[in-house]
Write an enzyme that holds these catalytic residues in place. Sequence first.
Site, PDB file in Angstrom:
ATOM      1  N   THR A   1       0.821  -1.205   0.000  1.00  0.00           N
ATOM      2  CA  THR A   1       0.000   0.000   0.000  1.00  0.00           C
ATOM      3  C   THR A   1       0.858   1.260   0.000  1.00  0.00           C
ATOM      4  O   THR A   1       0.429   2.299  -0.475  1.00  0.00           O
ATOM      5  CB  THR A   1      -0.916   0.012   1.223  1.00  0.00           C
ATOM      6  OG1 THR A   1      -0.129  -0.245   2.375  1.00  0.00           O
ATOM      7  CG2 THR A   1      -1.989  -1.024   1.092  1.00  0.00           C
ATOM      8  N   THR A   2       2.048   1.168   0.553  1.00  0.00           N
ATOM      9  CA  THR A   2       2.922   2.337   0.546  1.00  0.00           C
ATOM     10  C   THR A   2       3.552   2.506  -0.835  1.00  0.00           C
ATOM     11  O   THR A   2       3.554   3.600  -1.404  1.00  0.00           O
ATOM     12  CB  THR A   2       4.033   2.196   1.601  1.00  0.00           C
ATOM     13  OG1 THR A   2       3.433   1.836   2.837  1.00  0.00           O
ATOM     14  CG2 THR A   2       4.804   3.471   1.756  1.00  0.00           C
TER      15      THR A   2
END
Lengths: 506, 546
Positions: free
Chosen positions: A104-105
Amino acid sequence: MDGPASVAAGNGMSKEGDGFLSRVSERAKATRLGNITAARSVADAVRTSLGPRGMDKMVQTETGDVLVTNDGATILEKMNVQHPAAKTLVQLSKAQDIEAGDGTTSVVVICGALLEASLELLEIGIHPTIISECFQIGLDKSMGVLESMSSPVDLENREELVRAASTSLNSKVVAQHASLLAPLSVDAVLSIAGDERQGADLRNIRIVKKLAGTVDETELIPGLLLNQSAESGASGPTRIEKAKIALIQFQLSPPKTDMENSVVVQDYAAMDRILKEERTYILQLVKKIKATGANVLLIQKSILRDAVTDLSLHFLAKVKIMAVTDIERDEIEFISKTLDCVPIASPEALSADKLGKAELVEEVSFGTEKVIKVTGVSTSPDKPKTVSVLLRGSSQMVLDEAERSIHDAMCVVRCLVKKRAMIPGGAAPEMEVSVQLAKLAKQLPGHQGEWIRPRRNSGHTRLDELGPHGAGFRVLQVSVSGSMPRLWRSFLTRWRKTPGSTQSKS
Amino acid sequence: MASQGLSVDGERQHGQDVRTANVTACVAISNIVKSSLGPVGLDKMLVDQVGDVTVTNDGATILKLLEVEHPAAKLLVELAEQQDEEVGDGTTSVVILAAELLRRANELVRSRIHPTTVIAGYRLAMREACKYIKSTLATPIDKLGREALVNAAKTSLSSKILGSAESDLFANIAVDAVMATKSSKKEDGEMYPLSSIHMLKAQGKSASESQIMQGYVLNAPRASQSMPTSVSPAKIALLGFDLRRAKMKMGVTVTLNNPEEINKIQEKEIDLTALRIQTVLNAGANVIFTTKGIDDSALKYFSGGNAIACRRVTMKDMRRIARATGATLQLNMADLNGDESFDPSMLGHAEEVYEDKIRDDTVMMIKGPKVQPINTVLLRGPNEMMCDEMQRSLIDATSVVKRMLDSNMVVAGGGAIEAAVSTHLENFATMLGSREQLAIAEFAEALLVIPKTLAVNAAKDATDLVAKLRAVHSLAQSDPTKISLSKCGLDLAEGAVRNNFNAGVIEPAVGKIKVIQFATEAALTVLRIDDLIKLNKKENTGEALE
């Protein structure tokens, strides 16, 4: 986006400048710039948390709760971003979380880099649609590159899967427990996984959090864990071997009269009867349950009536039935799936074939906290399998973060079940895509080749991120100089990520 | 900077700013508890919002009462609580150490060392420290002598209010109390459940009159003066229901046509209770404890049956009495035929139950329980604050004794272990050729904060003493013949270095290891944060409507 620009052009506001830029009004340009700046600042905010040596963020939410996390999706969600374009990135990260569960980062960082690159192009006067188009070409190519560099995974090869899960866990706050949590997540997912088409439904994994002990003591339980504790008021049993478990949705308490009604007593002799009637009513229920052979009773929570009274507990204790109350409505499905039992809605429906069987049901206590463990469950083979994880931690913050991390690791394994291919991590694929795209850029005729180049640079950005935070270039060297298999990454995670971040460029 | 454009509804701090702010907050917390460390540490007086006064020396208690708001500082408070829960002692040390580690880490980061390097170094140092304590410094005591237990309890007590004159007395009380709880279950081996230690606080007289009493002291008087003052042998019934006039449930209305019926109804209500009491007495019970009430009108049945009854006994007392006497708590008398009866096998047995007086309170003494011997620690003190603090200190001491019994490993106290580990880590750091070296060296320095604070609190020359201590440990580790010197710590009364192991200043090794582990973990958690986002509190929607 071109809408207002063309209207503006019609109004004759396009007199400054020549070339196709002149058709784009200053306002549209400013909007685009604003959007890109906002989106980039979101990427900047999570940038430092990327990688095994990334830093954490502390977020104090609106309600005053404090959260320490390293998970991109969680940070962005809690940050409560207001700019609409920035929100798109937040949603992007959420989409990645839902689809792949991890990365997600990275998805936000890559997207930020793409936008930054496109900004340069916009400045030298290239039309956004062309940039878009070229990014699309770049995307198609990178998909191909990733596919070609992936290697197939054998689900039997547990070690390989553990490595993939470790790669995901290494960047989290709980990284020092990765050696325990990674095999645990792999075992959990594999034990519930079906074939390639079915994938693995993570809802069949139940995580029970307990604020006691340390993360080291986390364990995987093949069976069922209940957060509730056994009713001990009447000194009933807390450990039952060869258990037959009944899951009931009715209450063992005297029925209440309706608001307006009342029982009228006119004779003192009737008082005895009333007291005795309550006892016999409960007693009949308990006897009926006992008659089915059940010796463990799970009772659903009710907001209307007490699930049990002192009296019914007393009777249950006498006939040696272990009682667990306050089972939530949404737990019923999981419990019945796990124990292979049918929830029983009324006393009339009680029968022996609706009971679940287990070798052992026992209450285990850690300090003041208690859980109930059900092990040795016998289920029919065609039923979906379930598994429970007992997660322990010394503070609520650690516990919550551990839950998020373990969820991410499980998602990685789930992806591997769905699409059995892996690529190396530690920015190796980014580097490869970057190199391949550079080659492509040279081959393409005309301006297209020129515009793909920046996309390639965005791959570097991710690499640069890992660099400074990875204590020199060690991480980098390890993954590039041949020891790639150490850092396997799920292919699917990456596969989702690239289209995700490319498309969100408006 | 690009991140300026990030529009969140609140404040955002990041990079060095947030690190410095967090470290400052943690150091502030540690400064509060610093002066209470050690045998000559001073106490804190805390007054809460209601005006209740607490005087204490216990780190966890102080921090709990502080109501800290800063998120990073809160981490430190939680840390103390965690230490309290896991070990029971060393709550002050853990906070001081964590803050010192943070302060030094921040200095390192300021001098351009990346936080991840510091984190890696600290983690390495922590592992090495724990390994070194386990392998070299800890002394296993296979046959734990009672003396060792008393000494450990004394070390824990020495820093508390009880330490000055009565440490001998209280250390013995603590050891006796823990030994009495010993129970061996089949699957777990020997267990020492501290929750079953019964402490009774009674103001008056001096602390030195505190004692450990055989038997269980129940802080409840007889329900009626007409009952006998003692019964022997006692058969004890533990009841969990009301012995008041039987009331009808909600929704049941009594409607009478004939006024004469009123009497009969009332009689019936009393009769129902009388019948219950009679059933219990018929089962052979002569001591009845209930968690609920007993009506005055029902008391005559007990007196008539020559039985003692106490009402409103707490659940905690009930459980302990049940465990000691073998009684089973009865929530209800209903049997499987739908009638009410009382099974004599539910009764507990004791040699004697009698009424006694402590100060002005009448209490029930339960002597000679049949299943397990039970003791009561009676704490006497001049005032309530003192009694409370005595209880906290004694609880700490009992947990130390329990740890000793569980782990069988001891280390020397009084800063000895910190100095030894520090010296070892310094040597260890110089062996490493990477940049973690700096962080490990700082970790070693940070450990010295414990002996330093001890010396400062004792009004001694900290620099001088710690230098001497380090010299001794350096010698012990370089010269194998002087290995016994590694047990040297501070003698705070004399202001000298001595062998603390021989002087009886010992602590359980597991406690020290946990202090180092927890402090490092907490420091790393704070250190890893490079971004702090504080969202504004949500507006009250009710006001917005106005």
